[in-house]
Design a protein around this motif. Structure first.
Motif, PDB file in Angstrom:
ATOM      1  N   GLN A  67      -6.164 -17.870   0.221  1.00  0.00           N
ATOM      2  CA  GLN A  67      -4.833 -17.504  -0.238  1.00  0.00           C
ATOM      3  C   GLN A  67      -4.267 -16.142   0.324  1.00  0.00           C
ATOM      4  OE1 GLN A  67      -4.320 -18.781  -4.544  1.00  0.00           O
ATOM      5  NE2 GLN A  67      -6.143 -17.568  -4.522  1.00  0.00           N
ATOM      6  N   HIS A  68      -5.243 -15.383   0.716  1.00  0.00           N
ATOM      7  CA  HIS A  68      -4.908 -13.883   1.183  1.00  0.00           C
ATOM      8  C   HIS A  68      -5.734 -13.563   2.365  1.00  0.00           C
ATOM      9  CE1 HIS A  68      -3.370  -9.869   1.522  1.00  0.00           C
ATOM     10  NE2 HIS A  68      -3.851  -9.417   0.289  1.00  0.00           N
ATOM     11  N   MET A  69      -5.502 -12.953   3.406  1.00  0.00           N
ATOM     12  CA  MET A  69      -6.404 -12.663   4.502  1.00  0.00           C
ATOM     13  C   MET A  69      -6.592 -11.162   4.474  1.00  0.00           C
ATOM     14  SD  MET A  69      -7.632 -14.599   6.487  1.00  0.00           S
ATOM     15  CE  MET A  69      -7.925 -13.542   7.676  1.00  0.00           C
ATOM     16  N   GLU A  70      -6.357 -10.239   3.631  1.00  0.00           N
ATOM     17  CA  GLU A  70      -6.924  -8.999   3.564  1.00  0.00           C
ATOM     18  C   GLU A  70      -8.465  -9.083   3.416  1.00  0.00           C
ATOM     19  OE1 GLU A  70      -4.778  -6.349   0.980  1.00  0.00           O
ATOM     20  OE2 GLU A  70      -5.283  -4.558   2.093  1.00  0.00           O
ATOM     21  N   PRO A  71      -9.045  -8.174   4.093  1.00  0.00           N
ATOM     22  CA  PRO A  71     -10.567  -8.436   4.402  1.00  0.00           C
ATOM     23  C   PRO A  71     -11.316  -8.184   2.863  1.00  0.00           C
ATOM     24  CG  PRO A  71      -9.603  -6.988   6.139  1.00  0.00           C
ATOM     25  CD  PRO A  71      -8.559  -7.076   5.068  1.00  0.00           C
ATOM     26  N   ASP A  72     -10.837  -7.599   1.787  1.00  0.00           N
ATOM     27  CA  ASP A  72     -11.354  -7.491   0.623  1.00  0.00           C
ATOM     28  C   ASP A  72     -11.615  -9.154   0.082  1.00  0.00           C
ATOM     29  OD1 ASP A  72      -8.706  -7.488   0.409  1.00  0.00           O
ATOM     30  OD2 ASP A  72      -8.917  -6.703  -1.743  1.00  0.00           O
ATOM     31  N   HIS A  73     -10.898 -10.296   0.895  1.00  0.00           N
ATOM     32  CA  HIS A  73     -10.941 -11.524   0.233  1.00  0.00           C
ATOM     33  C   HIS A  73     -11.320 -12.388   1.439  1.00  0.00           C
ATOM     34  CE1 HIS A  73      -8.956 -10.142  -3.235  1.00  0.00           C
ATOM     35  NE2 HIS A  73      -8.031  -9.328  -2.384  1.00  0.00           N
ATOM     36  N   SER A  74     -11.077 -11.968   2.645  1.00  0.00           N
ATOM     37  CA  SER A  74     -11.334 -12.752   3.771  1.00  0.00           C
ATOM     38  C   SER A  74     -12.575 -12.676   4.642  1.00  0.00           C
ATOM     39  CB  SER A  74     -10.341 -12.889   4.672  1.00  0.00           C
ATOM     40  OG  SER A  74     -10.014 -11.516   5.287  1.00  0.00           O
TER      41      SER A  74
ATOM     42  N   ALA B 255      -3.632 -14.828  -6.323  1.00  0.00           N
ATOM     43  CA  ALA B 255      -3.930 -13.716  -5.110  1.00  0.00           C
ATOM     44  C   ALA B 255      -3.935 -12.352  -5.988  1.00  0.00           C
ATOM     45  CB  ALA B 255      -3.000 -14.033  -4.215  1.00  0.00           C
ATOM     46  N   ASP B 256      -3.427 -11.455  -4.988  1.00  0.00           N
ATOM     47  CA  ASP B 256      -3.522  -9.987  -5.568  1.00  0.00           C
ATOM     48  C   ASP B 256      -2.617 -10.006  -7.133  1.00  0.00           C
ATOM     49  OD1 ASP B 256      -5.241  -8.879  -3.733  1.00  0.00           O
ATOM     50  OD2 ASP B 256      -3.564  -8.240  -2.425  1.00  0.00           O
ATOM     51  N   ALA B 257      -1.564 -10.767  -6.986  1.00  0.00           N
ATOM     52  CA  ALA B 257      -0.655 -10.458  -8.301  1.00  0.00           C
ATOM     53  C   ALA B 257      -1.573 -10.602  -9.601  1.00  0.00           C
ATOM     54  CB  ALA B 257       0.201 -11.502  -8.231  1.00  0.00           C
TER      55      ALA B 257
ATOM     56  N   LEU C 230      -7.074 -12.229  -7.974  1.00  0.00           N
ATOM     57  CA  LEU C 230      -8.076 -11.755  -7.099  1.00  0.00           C
ATOM     58  C   LEU C 230      -8.752 -10.671  -7.374  1.00  0.00           C
ATOM     59  CD1 LEU C 230      -6.886 -13.101  -3.364  1.00  0.00           C
ATOM     60  CD2 LEU C 230      -8.594 -14.064  -5.012  1.00  0.00           C
ATOM     61  N   HIS C 231      -8.314  -9.992  -8.382  1.00  0.00           N
ATOM     62  CA  HIS C 231      -8.900  -8.592  -9.025  1.00  0.00           C
ATOM     63  C   HIS C 231      -8.633  -8.546 -10.285  1.00  0.00           C
ATOM     64  CE1 HIS C 231      -9.206  -6.946  -4.725  1.00  0.00           C
ATOM     65  NE2 HIS C 231      -8.022  -7.307  -4.672  1.00  0.00           N
ATOM     66  N   GLY C 232      -9.680  -8.173 -11.053  1.00  0.00           N
ATOM     67  CA  GLY C 232      -9.481  -7.818 -12.502  1.00  0.00           C
ATOM     68  C   GLY C 232      -9.657  -9.153 -13.147  1.00  0.00           C
TER      69      GLY C 232
HETATM   70 FE1  FEO Z   1      -4.316  -7.358  -0.941  1.00  0.00          FE
HETATM   71 FE2  FEO Z   1      -6.759  -7.590  -2.763  1.00  0.00          FE
HETATM   72  O1  FEO Z   1      -6.028  -7.652  -0.978  1.00  0.00           O
END
Ligand code: FEO
Length: 387
Positions: free
Chosen positions: A75-82, A163-165, A217-219
């Protein structure tokens, strides 16, 4: 953790991280969430940070109970997920990666391959993926938080993978006594604050979906009182006033501007202000001051004249605000200067591009230290803030 009959949590907690995204302190750790949907076909939702690949794969293997995943949805390519996409493909080479066209471009930039030589599926707005009982529908969410982002809606269990939302700082094995909103707000304004219009656009798309569970993706996974979270996101992304009160942000070299900030706080409290937050910008966690300054409708900025400009921490702080589209506030200014005070003018100039600010005039002027005249001006500012 079981999310629904067919959906399991396979994410990880990080208690070793010093700064999330290179700038945010996370004293209570961070969670990188990942989920697996077990159906006739199996879909894994995102990977996790680079340091947790083996733990994540072990969590996944336990949830799979000997089965193999058919899809990895990115869903999201920022490295904390990809970061573990290619580690996943080493273990499950038959799996198909599903993502947006922009994400595949980013995959090539980050990891050297866009997977165009193997099984991949490019999805866009309203694309669907059939797993069996579950049909997944993709919702594009550009700039929440990067341009390639997609959300995923599972109509069978009414689950939104967001995703991050709706994420927050904090690991999932830490029970936050402050509740969800405090660290979710610091996370939102720090990371997505600039993109209110894009968040509003995606909230409008979500309004047509029946959602019972939000899997960010967090919390924590959110499955009760969803209206509370959606209302806060609506307020935050429309730059509205969340709480009644005043936030006073100051810098002080020898304590005189601090004294003025504290006197103003005392006057406001005496006048019945429902909440007064005071931040020393040189010493507090600046993202905490940023979230306060988006949260309340009335804001005071107090600083010293410095090199014929304004004190550095205040300058940086105002940049944090303006780069996040800070707007719609009532602003009081306090300047201190021993021979040629220019700080109020300097702060106003930095805020020139911010929309819909109402300045309370005149600015309070302190010449080195408080005196009867500047105390009277603080009293007037307190009255104007309470009006
Ligand atoms: Fe925008 Fe959790 O990365």
């Amino acid at each position: 953790m079981t999310i629904s009959k067919d959906i399991r949590y396979v994410g990880v907690n990080d208690h070793n991280l010093d700064l999330f995204e290179g700038q945010y302190i996370v004293p209570n750790g961070m969670a990188y969430n990942s989920y697996v949907i077990l159906d006739e076909k199996i879909a894994v939702m995102d990977s996790v940070d680079a340091h947790f690949g083996e733990e994540w794969l072990a969590n996944l293997a336990a949830a799979l109970e000997g089965r193999k995943p058919d899809y990895l949805i990115v869903q999201h390519m920022e490295p904390d997920h990809s970061a573990n996409i290619f580690r996943f493909l080493e273990v499950y080479p038959e799996a198909t990666v599903v993502s947006s066209a922009k994400a595949f471009q980013m995959m090539k930039n980050f990891y050297g391959s866009d997977l165009s030589d193997r099984n991949r599926v490019v999805v866009g707005e309203k694309s669907t993926l059939e797993l069996g009982r579950h049909t997944l529908t993709f919702v594009t969410a550009p700039m929440v938080h990067w341009p390639e982002v997609i959300f995923t809606y599972d109509s069978a269990d009414k689950v939104l993978f967001s995703a991050d939302a709706f994420g927050k700082f904090g690991a999932l094995d830490y029970e936050d006594p402050e509740g969800w909103a405090c660290e979710a707000r610091r996370y939102y304004f720090g990371i997505v604050g600039k993109y209110g219009a894009q968040v509003q656009a995606v909230l409008k798309k979500l309004a047509g979906l029946e959602v019972e569970t939000i899997c960010p993706l967090h919390g924590p996974v959110l499955n009760e009182n969803l209206g509370y979270y959606l209302d806060l996101y609506n307020t935050w992304s429309s730059y509205g006033v969340e709480s009644e009160g005043v936030v006073i942000n100051y810098t002080s070299v020898y304590g005189h501007t601090k004294e003025a900030a504290e006197l103003l706080a005392k006057l406001l409290e005496e006048k019945g202000c429902p909440k007064v937050a005071v931040n020393d910008l040189a010493r507090c966690d600046m993202p905490e001051a940023v979230e306060d300054t988006f949260r309340y409708g009335k804001v005071v900025l107090a600083t010293t004249t410095y090199n014929a400009d304004i004190f550095p921490f205040m300058k940086t702080f105002i940049e944090h605000l303006t780069e996040r589209n800070w707007q719609n506030k009532t602003v009081g200014l306090i300047e201190n200067g021993s021979w040629a005070p220019t700080a109020a003018k300097g702060m106003k100039a930095l805020l020139e591009s911010s929309k819909n600010l109402t300045f309370l005039e005149p600015a309070v002027k302190i010449t080195s230290a408080l005196n009867d005249e500047s105390r009277a001006q603080l009293e007037q500012l307190a009255d104007a803030l309470m009006a």
